[in-house]
Enzyme design. Structure first.
Site, PDB file in Angstrom:
ATOM      1  CE  LYS A 195      48.224 -40.624  33.413  1.00 18.11           C
ATOM      2  NZ  LYS A 195      49.188 -41.736  33.673  1.00 18.11           N
ATOM      3  CB  THR A 252      45.110 -45.762  25.752  1.00 15.64           C
ATOM      4  OG1 THR A 252      44.920 -46.705  26.801  1.00 15.64           O
ATOM      5  CG2 THR A 252      45.207 -44.374  26.338  1.00 15.64           C
ATOM      6  CD  GLU A 308      55.546 -43.988  17.602  1.00 10.38           C
ATOM      7  OE1 GLU A 308      55.702 -45.203  17.372  1.00 10.38           O
ATOM      8  OE2 GLU A 308      55.879 -43.098  16.828  1.00 10.38           O
ATOM      9  CB  CYS A 364      56.620 -50.970  21.299  1.00 13.11           C
ATOM     10  SG  CYS A 364      58.066 -50.025  20.869  1.00 13.11           S
ATOM     11  CD  GLU A 375      51.608 -54.934  22.021  1.00 12.01           C
ATOM     12  OE1 GLU A 375      50.678 -54.221  22.425  1.00 12.01           O
ATOM     13  OE2 GLU A 375      52.710 -54.486  21.658  1.00 12.01           O
TER      14      GLU A 375
HETATM   15  P1  NAD Z   1      48.214 -47.976  28.145  1.00 11.14           P
HETATM   16  O1  NAD Z   1      47.562 -47.498  26.919  1.00 11.14           O
HETATM   17  O2  NAD Z   1      47.414 -48.724  29.114  1.00 11.14           O
HETATM   18  O3  NAD Z   1      48.812 -46.760  28.956  1.00 11.14           O
HETATM   19  C1  NAD Z   1      49.679 -45.830  28.360  1.00 11.14           C
HETATM   20  C2  NAD Z   1      49.442 -44.484  29.005  1.00 11.14           C
HETATM   21  O4  NAD Z   1      48.131 -44.068  28.703  1.00 11.14           O
HETATM   22  C3  NAD Z   1      49.580 -44.467  30.518  1.00 11.14           C
HETATM   23  O5  NAD Z   1      50.237 -43.279  30.920  1.00 11.14           O
HETATM   24  C4  NAD Z   1      48.143 -44.452  30.975  1.00 11.14           C
HETATM   25  O6  NAD Z   1      47.955 -43.842  32.225  1.00 11.14           O
HETATM   26  C5  NAD Z   1      47.498 -43.633  29.887  1.00 11.14           C
HETATM   27  N1  NAD Z   1      46.056 -43.846  29.781  1.00 11.14           N
HETATM   28  C6  NAD Z   1      45.364 -44.970  30.073  1.00 11.14           C
HETATM   29  N2  NAD Z   1      44.039 -44.763  29.875  1.00 11.14           N
HETATM   30  C7  NAD Z   1      43.899 -43.492  29.446  1.00 11.14           C
HETATM   31  C8  NAD Z   1      42.790 -42.686  29.074  1.00 11.14           C
HETATM   32  N3  NAD Z   1      41.550 -43.154  29.125  1.00 11.14           N
HETATM   33  N4  NAD Z   1      43.016 -41.424  28.667  1.00 11.14           N
HETATM   34  C9  NAD Z   1      44.270 -40.944  28.602  1.00 11.14           C
HETATM   35  N5  NAD Z   1      45.369 -41.632  28.976  1.00 11.14           N
HETATM   36  C10 NAD Z   1      45.183 -42.905  29.380  1.00 11.14           C
HETATM   37  O7  NAD Z   1      49.474 -48.776  27.654  1.00 11.14           O
HETATM   38  P2  NAD Z   1      50.571 -49.480  28.568  1.00 11.14           P
HETATM   39  O8  NAD Z   1      49.962 -50.745  29.014  1.00 11.14           O
HETATM   40  O9  NAD Z   1      51.091 -48.570  29.600  1.00 11.14           O
HETATM   41  O10 NAD Z   1      51.764 -49.679  27.541  1.00 11.14           O
HETATM   42  C11 NAD Z   1      51.919 -50.825  26.837  1.00 11.14           C
HETATM   43  C12 NAD Z   1      51.519 -50.605  25.397  1.00 11.14           C
HETATM   44  O11 NAD Z   1      52.312 -49.605  24.801  1.00 11.14           O
HETATM   45  C13 NAD Z   1      51.723 -51.819  24.555  1.00 11.14           C
HETATM   46  O12 NAD Z   1      50.607 -52.015  23.746  1.00 11.14           O
HETATM   47  C14 NAD Z   1      52.938 -51.487  23.714  1.00 11.14           C
HETATM   48  O13 NAD Z   1      53.083 -52.144  22.514  1.00 11.14           O
HETATM   49  C15 NAD Z   1      52.799 -50.045  23.551  1.00 11.14           C
HETATM   50  N6  NAD Z   1      54.088 -49.439  23.258  1.00 11.14           N
HETATM   51  C16 NAD Z   1      54.302 -48.942  21.998  1.00 11.14           C
HETATM   52  C17 NAD Z   1      55.508 -48.361  21.670  1.00 11.14           C
HETATM   53  C18 NAD Z   1      55.768 -47.784  20.291  1.00 11.14           C
HETATM   54  O14 NAD Z   1      56.741 -47.090  20.099  1.00 11.14           O
HETATM   55  N7  NAD Z   1      54.916 -48.020  19.321  1.00 11.14           N
HETATM   56  C19 NAD Z   1      56.503 -48.271  22.641  1.00 11.14           C
HETATM   57  C20 NAD Z   1      56.267 -48.794  23.898  1.00 11.14           C
HETATM   58  C21 NAD Z   1      55.038 -49.363  24.196  1.00 11.14           C
END
Ligand code: NAD
Length: 494
Positions: A188, A245, A264, A299, A398
């Site tokens: 996804k 999420t 992650e 991240c 963050e």
């Molecule tokens: P997000 O949680 O909004 O979205 C991530 C994914 O989750 C997307 O594909 C989204 O469609 C999906 N999603 C959203 N709501 C959902 C639900 N209710 N059920 C299932 N799936 C759902 O995060 P984002 O804004 O896309 O990404 C940024 C975040 O990711 C930041 O907090 C960042 O730090 C983190 N990040 C972490 C790492 C790591 O390795 N730890 C790496 C990159 C990004």
């Protein structure tokens, strides 16, 4: 990297994207699509299928069928390895096309995108391809009348939910070990960065991955992501994204089949600068790169700068100079250092954090505003805020944008205390010439990754995972394989 080639690729129109289910491109069951807005200019780039619950259920059923009949898991490791190596080659052969497509979708500057996206995706797929026929089971040290064997079996169907900042790289961190171990996957991608990852999935099929083993469904997290999370037929969920999420995914697992969930999540990573750093000019440049590249949407970004009080002013001035020297703009120009923020929503959230920081006593040294508005794109000046109390919002939450908060410290113990004062624990850095101090900081700061006299750059050979609310279970390295296998004991009476 050649500007003419990039310009030719960006001139091409982008076709509408559909789901990949059972080896076929299919539209949403109700025919709906989502506009994909390019952060470069705020214009519609193309559309993707807006997935429904029916679509996600079909993808999961396809993955399940593929797993149960052994069309992939049942192949000899050498055959799986051949397919995955070919896939890595195809990613490399199409690297520029994939990178430009991804940049048009998510706004990362092309120099970084080329290296971090197809570059590290190919390296990751190749790494796990090479590893897959070197993963052995074990024989337990039993008494002589029994034989205790430990088999490593694929878990079955893996659901992988990916964020928008580095879709191909993070996608590969999940797909590499999951597919190498013989699992089937339902992917996804994020709403605002799916195109290059969807194209990368096509290349897997071109390399010989059987239909149904890898399925990908685009659409809203709250619809298709939730369906994946709640499915009774998904065995493991792997996720990179926000803490909110992540929490939901754990709930979905609890409410359904108690599937394993690996998260992650975000970070508020401290980059700690001591006066005895080997080269303060170098430290300032790397600190700026460590927060501002990809517009801070990394991240592990070193978003908290902890500076020894005796060098605070001169060091902040050096980081500000480095930041002001970074060109912000069109991410498809080879000389751009910082591209676009991924979406207007994200840009406004970043600006909101700056306003909050000011209201909490922070002082904006440079940046703090939206720029290049006339382009229609979402650009933000690299921003440095000093006087950030360790309990201030900017030190605790963050941002995921190009915003650096600076906090002074006066001793090793205080640096460690401040570094550990958030709920996160993803990454950190320490700059010092004192070897003992470096090791004390590595031990003292609670994170999954610590950099010493550098920031960023660990490759696929080492794990990346957080502690605390930065998540559980690391991506990358041979350790990641454990997430995608079940241990089965065979206890045999001799
Ligand atoms: P997000 O949680 O909004 O979205 C991530 C994914 O989750 C997307 O594909 C989204 O469609 C999906 N999603 C959203 N709501 C959902 C639900 N209710 N059920 C299932 N799936 C759902 O995060 P984002 O804004 O896309 O990404 C940024 C975040 O990711 C930041 O907090 C960042 O730090 C983190 N990040 C972490 C790492 C790591 O390795 N730890 C790496 C990159 C990004």
């Amino acid at each position: 990297m050649n500007q003419t080639q990039i310009d030719e690729l960006r001139a091409q129109s982008v076709p509408a994207f559909q789901h990949l289910i059972d080896g076929k491109h299919v539209p949403a069951s109700d025919g709906q699509v989502m506009d994909i807005i390019s952060p470069i200019d705020g214009q519609v780039l193309t559309t993707t299928a807006k997935g429904t619950k029916t679509d996600m259920d079909a993808a999961i059923a396809s993955a399940r069928a593929a797993f149960e009949d052994g069309r992939w898991a049942g192949q000899p490791p050498a055959a799986r390895k051949k397919v995955m190596l070919k896939w890595a080659d195809l990613i490399e052969a199409n690297a520029l096309e994939l990178a430009v497509l991804g940049v048009r979708d998510n706004g990362t500057e092309i120099g970084m995108a080329l290296k971090a996206e197809p570059g590290s995706a190919a390296a990751t797929i190749r790494y796990y391809a090479e590893a897959l026929d070197k993963v052995y089971g074990e024989v337990a040290p039993t008494s002589s009348d029994v034989l205790g064997m430990i088999h490593k079996e694929p878990v079955g169907v893996v659901g992988a939910i990916i964020p928008w900042n580095f879709p191909m790289m993070i996608g590969a961190w999940k797909l590499g070990p999951a597919l190498a171990m013989g699992n089937s996957v339902v992917l996804k991608p994020a709403e605002t960065a799916s195109l290059s990852l969807m194209r990368m999935c096509d290349l897997a099929l071109e390399a010989g991955l059987p239909s149904g083993v890898l399925n990908a469904v685009t659409g809203e997290g709250a619809v298709v992501g939730e369906t994946l999370g709640l499915s009774m037929d998904v065995d493991v969920l792997v996720f990179t994204g926000s803490g909110g999420t992540g929490r939901r995914l754990m709930e979905y697992a609890a409410r359904s089949n108690m599937k394993r969930v690996y998260l992650e999540l975000g970070g508020k990573s401290p980059n700690i600068i001591f006066a005895d750093a080997p080269n303060l000019d170098e430290a300032a440049k790397v600190a700026a790169g460590g927060i501002f590249r990809n517009a801070g949407q990394v991240c592990v970004a070193g978003s908290r700068l902890l500076v020894e009080a005796s060098i605070h002013d001169e060091f902040v001035a050096a980081v500000a100079k480095a930041a002001e020297g970074m060109r912000v703009g069109d991410p498809l120009k080879v000389d751009t250092h910082i591209g676009a923020v991924n979406s207007e929503i994200q840009l406004n959230a970043n600006l909101g954090f700056v306003e909050t920081a000011k209201s909490e006593g922070g002082h904006v040294v440079t940046g703090g505003e939206r720029i290049l508005k006339e382009t229609g794109g979402y650009y933000m000046a690299p921003t440095i805020v000093t006087g950030v109390d360790q309990n201030a919002t900017l030190a605790q939450k963050e941002v995921f944008g190009p915003v650096l908060g600076v906090t002074p410290f006066t001793s090793d113990a205080e640096a460690i205390q401040i570094a550990n004062s958030t709920v996160y624990g993803l990454a950190g850095g320490v700059w010092t010439s004192n070897l003992s101090r470096a090791h004390r900081m590595i031990r003292g700061v609670r994170t999954g990754v610590m950099h010493v006299n550098t920031y960023g750059g660990p490759d696929v050979t080492v794990p990346l995972g957080g502690v605390g609310q930065s998540g559980n279970g690391a991506d990358k390295s041979l350790h990641a394989i454990d997430k995608y296998v079940n241990l089965k004991t065979a206890w045999i009476k001799l």
